[in-house]
Design a protein around this motif. Structure first.
Motif, mmCIF file in Angstrom:
data_model
loop_
_atom_site.group_PDB
_atom_site.id
_atom_site.type_symbol
_atom_site.label_atom_id
_atom_site.label_comp_id
_atom_site.label_asym_id
_atom_site.label_seq_id
_atom_site.Cartn_x
_atom_site.Cartn_y
_atom_site.Cartn_z
ATOM 1 N N HIS A 198 8.069 1.297 -11.611
ATOM 2 C CA HIS A 198 8.111 2.750 -11.750
ATOM 3 C C HIS A 198 6.682 3.286 -11.750
ATOM 4 C CE1 HIS A 198 7.472 1.369 -15.867
ATOM 5 N NE2 HIS A 198 6.929 2.555 -16.100
ATOM 6 N N ARG A 251 10.448 12.782 -8.830
ATOM 7 C CA ARG A 251 10.398 11.385 -8.374
ATOM 8 C C ARG A 251 11.800 10.806 -8.394
ATOM 9 N NH1 ARG A 251 6.896 8.048 -7.031
ATOM 10 N NH2 ARG A 251 5.146 9.216 -7.889
ATOM 11 N N GLU A 261 4.914 7.509 -16.136
ATOM 12 C CA GLU A 261 6.244 8.108 -16.157
ATOM 13 C C GLU A 261 7.206 7.144 -16.846
ATOM 14 O OE1 GLU A 261 7.639 9.618 -12.418
ATOM 15 O OE2 GLU A 261 5.682 10.461 -11.910
ATOM 16 N N HIS A 262 8.364 7.660 -17.222
ATOM 17 C CA HIS A 262 9.363 6.839 -17.906
ATOM 18 C C HIS A 262 9.920 5.766 -16.974
ATOM 19 C CE1 HIS A 262 12.391 9.115 -15.688
ATOM 20 N NE2 HIS A 262 11.702 10.192 -16.014
#
Length: 177
Positions: free
Chosen positions: A91, A149, A95-96
């Protein structure tokens, strides 16, 4: 003669540079646990392709939109990975972890995960059918569209699956501008 040489050089060099990407671009993706999915090409400014396949476990949601009038119907297939699988999916840094992966070849997943009667029922009316499954994905990629995203992959195969009686009301869908 010189102009054609420059055009030929550019035609051969530019696509290679785009796919190779800057090492800094590749560093923009990570996973907390080792991943079989490796950066394969960065398409500036917003898309990263990964090579390899990975086995992931989670809930596969198959949501149908039947044909209506002149509008074609279809099925959207999404993998909602479990906590362990999220740690192995690359990822974007900062970001998560990946919360959902859109399955581009959803028809193949539907064919493998649902019995013929279930496929027919799915096509007949708007509904979501979910399966907890361990699947192999490939052609993984991440892209930004409309400042959002997303992650997507191709379904390769299923190792095993079980019925999920009440699928999560998962908001989603392709990003819309």
């Amino acid at each position: 003669m010189k102009r054609s040489t420059w055009i030929l050089a550019a035609a051969l060099l530019v696509p290679g540079l785009l796919m190779a990407g800057d090492p800094a671009d590749r560093a923009r993706f990570s996973s907390p646990s080792p991943s079989a999915l490796k950066p394969a090409g960065f398409v500036a400014p917003n898309e990263m392709h990964f090579s390899g396949t990975a086995e992931v476990t989670g809930v596969i949601e198959m949501t149908s939109t039947p044909a209506h009038g002149k509008r074609a119907g279809g099925v959207r297939v999404v993998l909602i990975p479990d906590a362990q699988s999220r740690k192995r999916l690359p990822h974007a840094v900062g970001e998560h972890e990946v919360e959902e992966v859109w399955i581009r070849n959803g028809d193949r997943a539907v064919a493998e995960l649902l019995a013929p009667a279930e496929r027919k029922a799915l096509a007949a009316r708007a509904q979501t059918i979910a399966r907890r499954a361990t699947i192999t994905i490939g052609a993984y990629r991440s892209a930004v569209d409309c400042d959002t995203r997303s992650y997507e992959a191709e379904f390769v195969s299923a190792k095993g699956h079980s019925v999920v009686t009440s699928p999560a009301k998962h908001e989603g869908g392709p990003p819309r501008c």
